[in-house]
Design a protein around this motif. Structure first.
Motif, PDB file in Angstrom:
ATOM      1  N   PHE A   1      53.036 -20.398  35.227  1.00 49.51           N
ATOM      2  CA  PHE A   1      51.954 -19.959  36.104  1.00 49.51           C
ATOM      3  C   PHE A   1      51.584 -21.087  37.050  1.00 49.51           C
ATOM      4  N   ILE A   2      51.349 -20.737  38.290  1.00 43.81           N
ATOM      5  CA  ILE A   2      51.081 -21.722  39.333  1.00 43.81           C
ATOM      6  C   ILE A   2      49.917 -22.623  38.968  1.00 43.81           C
ATOM      7  N   ASP A   3      48.887 -22.042  38.347  1.00 44.99           N
ATOM      8  CA  ASP A   3      47.698 -22.814  37.978  1.00 44.99           C
ATOM      9  C   ASP A   3      47.680 -23.204  36.510  1.00 44.99           C
ATOM     10  N   GLY A   4      48.778 -22.938  35.793  1.00 39.55           N
ATOM     11  CA  GLY A   4      48.862 -23.292  34.376  1.00 39.55           C
ATOM     12  C   GLY A   4      48.041 -22.406  33.464  1.00 39.55           C
ATOM     13  N   LYS A   5      47.592 -21.238  33.964  1.00 41.59           N
ATOM     14  CA  LYS A   5      46.737 -20.349  33.185  1.00 41.59           C
ATOM     15  C   LYS A   5      47.403 -18.996  33.002  1.00 41.59           C
ATOM     16  N   ALA A   6      47.748 -18.667  31.760  1.00 45.43           N
ATOM     17  CA  ALA A   6      48.353 -17.379  31.438  1.00 45.43           C
ATOM     18  C   ALA A   6      47.266 -16.445  30.914  1.00 45.43           C
ATOM     19  N   PRO A   7      46.873 -15.426  31.669  1.00 42.67           N
ATOM     20  CA  PRO A   7      45.804 -14.528  31.221  1.00 42.67           C
ATOM     21  C   PRO A   7      46.160 -13.835  29.915  1.00 42.67           C
ATOM     22  N   LEU A   8      45.136 -13.524  29.139  1.00 42.81           N
ATOM     23  CA  LEU A   8      45.331 -12.809  27.877  1.00 42.81           C
ATOM     24  C   LEU A   8      45.009 -11.330  28.015  1.00 42.81           C
ATOM     25  N   SER A   9      43.999 -11.016  28.802  1.00 44.01           N
ATOM     26  CA  SER A   9      43.530  -9.638  28.928  1.00 44.01           C
ATOM     27  C   SER A   9      44.225  -8.909  30.069  1.00 44.01           C
ATOM     28  N   CYS A  10      44.562  -7.645  29.849  1.00 43.73           N
ATOM     29  CA  CYS A  10      45.115  -6.809  30.915  1.00 43.73           C
ATOM     30  C   CYS A  10      44.073  -6.534  31.984  1.00 43.73           C
ATOM     31  N   SER A  11      42.823  -6.437  31.590  1.00 45.75           N
ATOM     32  CA  SER A  11      41.766  -6.055  32.519  1.00 45.75           C
ATOM     33  C   SER A  11      41.303  -7.232  33.363  1.00 45.75           C
ATOM     34  N   MET A  12      41.320  -7.037  34.676  1.00 51.63           N
ATOM     35  CA  MET A  12      40.778  -8.018  35.598  1.00 51.63           C
ATOM     36  C   MET A  12      39.366  -7.645  36.023  1.00 51.63           C
ATOM     37  N   LYS A  13      39.072  -6.347  35.967  1.00 53.54           N
ATOM     38  CA  LYS A  13      37.752  -5.853  36.331  1.00 53.54           C
ATOM     39  C   LYS A  13      37.615  -4.427  35.824  1.00 53.54           C
ATOM     40  N   GLY A  14      36.394  -4.058  35.406  1.00 52.50           N
ATOM     41  CA  GLY A  14      36.159  -2.679  35.002  1.00 52.50           C
ATOM     42  C   GLY A  14      36.610  -2.379  33.591  1.00 52.50           C
ATOM     43  N   ASP A  15      36.748  -1.077  33.304  1.00 51.65           N
ATOM     44  CA  ASP A  15      36.989  -0.643  31.928  1.00 51.65           C
ATOM     45  C   ASP A  15      38.210   0.263  31.790  1.00 51.65           C
ATOM     46  N   LEU A  16      39.224   0.037  32.607  1.00 48.92           N
ATOM     47  CA  LEU A  16      40.435   0.847  32.482  1.00 48.92           C
ATOM     48  C   LEU A  16      41.117   0.644  31.132  1.00 48.92           C
ATOM     49  N   THR A  17      41.064  -0.578  30.619  1.00 51.13           N
ATOM     50  CA  THR A  17      41.760  -0.892  29.380  1.00 51.13           C
ATOM     51  C   THR A  17      41.111  -2.092  28.701  1.00 51.13           C
ATOM     52  N   ARG A  18      41.303  -2.154  27.389  1.00 48.79           N
ATOM     53  CA  ARG A  18      40.882  -3.326  26.622  1.00 48.79           C
ATOM     54  C   ARG A  18      42.083  -4.020  25.993  1.00 48.79           C
ATOM     55  N   ASP A  19      43.260  -3.651  26.429  1.00 52.36           N
ATOM     56  CA  ASP A  19      44.485  -4.194  25.853  1.00 52.36           C
ATOM     57  C   ASP A  19      44.676  -5.658  26.233  1.00 52.36           C
ATOM     58  N   VAL A  20      45.447  -6.352  25.409  1.00 51.71           N
ATOM     59  CA  VAL A  20      45.880  -7.709  25.749  1.00 51.71           C
ATOM     60  C   VAL A  20      47.254  -7.601  26.407  1.00 51.71           C
ATOM     61  N   ILE A  21      47.600  -8.565  27.244  1.00 50.94           N
ATOM     62  CA  ILE A  21      48.886  -8.544  27.922  1.00 50.94           C
ATOM     63  C   ILE A  21      50.006  -8.821  26.919  1.00 50.94           C
ATOM     64  N   LYS A  22      50.993  -7.958  26.925  1.00 53.77           N
ATOM     65  CA  LYS A  22      52.166  -8.163  26.079  1.00 53.77           C
ATOM     66  C   LYS A  22      53.252  -8.795  26.959  1.00 53.77           C
ATOM     67  N   TYR A  23      53.366 -10.104  26.855  1.00 56.23           N
ATOM     68  CA  TYR A  23      54.335 -10.798  27.689  1.00 56.23           C
ATOM     69  C   TYR A  23      55.762 -10.473  27.235  1.00 56.23           C
ATOM     70  N   HIS A  24      56.622 -10.205  28.210  1.00 57.79           N
ATOM     71  CA  HIS A  24      58.001  -9.848  27.931  1.00 57.79           C
ATOM     72  C   HIS A  24      58.760 -11.037  27.338  1.00 57.79           C
ATOM     73  N   PRO A  25      59.869 -10.776  26.660  1.00 55.29           N
ATOM     74  CA  PRO A  25      60.679 -11.883  26.137  1.00 55.29           C
ATOM     75  C   PRO A  25      61.122 -12.856  27.234  1.00 55.29           C
ATOM     76  N   GLY A  26      61.300 -12.356  28.459  1.00 54.98           N
ATOM     77  CA  GLY A  26      61.737 -13.206  29.561  1.00 54.98           C
ATOM     78  C   GLY A  26      60.609 -13.766  30.397  1.00 54.98           C
ATOM     79  N   ALA A  27      59.372 -13.710  29.906  1.00 54.25           N
ATOM     80  CA  ALA A  27      58.227 -14.161  30.697  1.00 54.25           C
ATOM     81  C   ALA A  27      58.260 -15.656  30.994  1.00 54.25           C
ATOM     82  N   ARG A  28      58.985 -16.419  30.209  1.00 55.19           N
ATOM     83  CA  ARG A  28      59.090 -17.866  30.460  1.00 55.19           C
ATOM     84  C   ARG A  28      60.166 -18.195  31.499  1.00 55.19           C
ATOM     85  N   HIS A  29      60.895 -17.192  31.925  1.00 53.13           N
ATOM     86  CA  HIS A  29      61.881 -17.380  32.987  1.00 53.13           C
ATOM     87  C   HIS A  29      61.135 -17.497  34.315  1.00 53.13           C
ATOM     88  N   MET A  30      61.527 -18.448  35.138  1.00 51.16           N
ATOM     89  CA  MET A  30      60.822 -18.659  36.397  1.00 51.16           C
ATOM     90  C   MET A  30      60.884 -17.439  37.312  1.00 51.16           C
TER      91      MET A  30
END
Length: 280
Positions: A43-72
């Motif tokens: 991540f450009i700022d070194g911060k990997a978000p945990l929550s899917c939701s950025m605003k509002g109440d569409l979801t309360r899920d956590v982000i499920k990072y893909h196996p390849g998420a560490r690939h640039m």
């Protein structure tokens, strides 16, 4: 010697940009220059978000990072990196800049529109399982869904299951045929629907005032990606759009030029994801 794929060329260039002192990650037991061991470094700022939701109440899920998420070249991380910054400080001014960027790319939105909800990996129907890479709901009821591609060679298709050969027949009869009847954009039979499965399942959720956006690099000329773009254009639906990453990134820099923090961030975004495309 056969030419390497678009993805391989991007990975090679990206990997060469990382200092050798940075710990590399592995893929199937082998270390690669374009893979970080630490997800946050991707991540450009070194911060990997945990929550899917950025605003509002569409979801309360956590982000499920893909196996390849560490690939640039992870399109999941690219998507999150691009959109999350607009919501970082819960600033309606920053959110308004995002809507301004979208308008500059041809998405027609009400001048006074505001964002009430925004989420990554949004899944509107748990039984159907379509997962939108990013999803915005505006205060006038308009929804905007995003499907993000970067170095993928194609849009997603069906995956027949030998243990359940009737799976997609059942899904068509129980889910998609009914959604198709209500869709203002599609009028397809089962075979045609599945011919462009990922694209169509994104579209079939859209109402008449919604927007369905697919974002791909212009430089990604993989046959499957080009075929998908041609299909999207063939629908001749103004609210179903393909946008090029190169255009979106440029429009973003122009829109945030008056904000020092955002401009610095998106210059880094462009350096990582967009400038490399000129070298492929």
């Amino acid at each position: 010697m056969a030419m390497s794929s678009f993805a391989q060329r991007v990975q090679t260039i990206m990997g060469a940009s990382v200092p050798k002192t940075v710990d590399r990650g592995e893929w199937h037991g082998k270390k690669y220059d374009h893979i970080y061991r630490d997800l946050s470094l991707n991540f450009i700022d070194g911060k990997a978000p945990l929550s899917c939701s950025m605003k509002g109440d569409l979801t309360r899920d956590v982000i499920k990072y893909h196996p390849g998420a560490r690939h640039m070249n992870s399109s999941q991380v690219m998507c999150i990196s691009f959109f999350k910054k607009f919501f970082e400080n819960k600033s309606v001014e920053h959110e308004a800049l995002l809507l301004s960027v979208l308008r500059s790319c041809g998405i027609e939105l009400a001048k006074d529109a505001g964002i009430v909800s925004a989420a990554f990996e949004y899944e509107p129907d748990r039984s159907e399982r379509t997962n939108f890479d990013f999803y915005i709901r505006l205060d006038d009821g308009t929804n905007i869904s995003f499907e993000i591609k970067y170095t993928e060679s194609e849009f997603g298709g069906i995956s027949p299951d030998a243990n359940d050969p009737d799976k997609y027949d059942r899904k068509w009869k129980s889910i998609y045929s009914h959604m198709m009847n209500a869709s203002p954009y599609l009028d397809l039979g089962m075979e045609a629907f599945y011919d462009n499965y990922q694209i169509n399942r994104n579209i079939v959720f859209a109402g008449k005032n919604d927007w369905v956006i697919f974002i791909t690099p212009r430089r990604n000329c993989s046959p499957g990606i080009e075929a998908g773009r041609r299909y999207i254009e063939s629908l001749e639906q103004p609210r179903i759009r393909n946008i090029n990453w190169e255009e979106l990134a440029l429009k973003t820099l122009e829109a945030v030029s008056g904000n020092k923090d955002l401009f610095s961030y998106y210059r880094k975004f462009n350096k990582k994801y967009i400038d490399v495309l000129d070298l492929v």
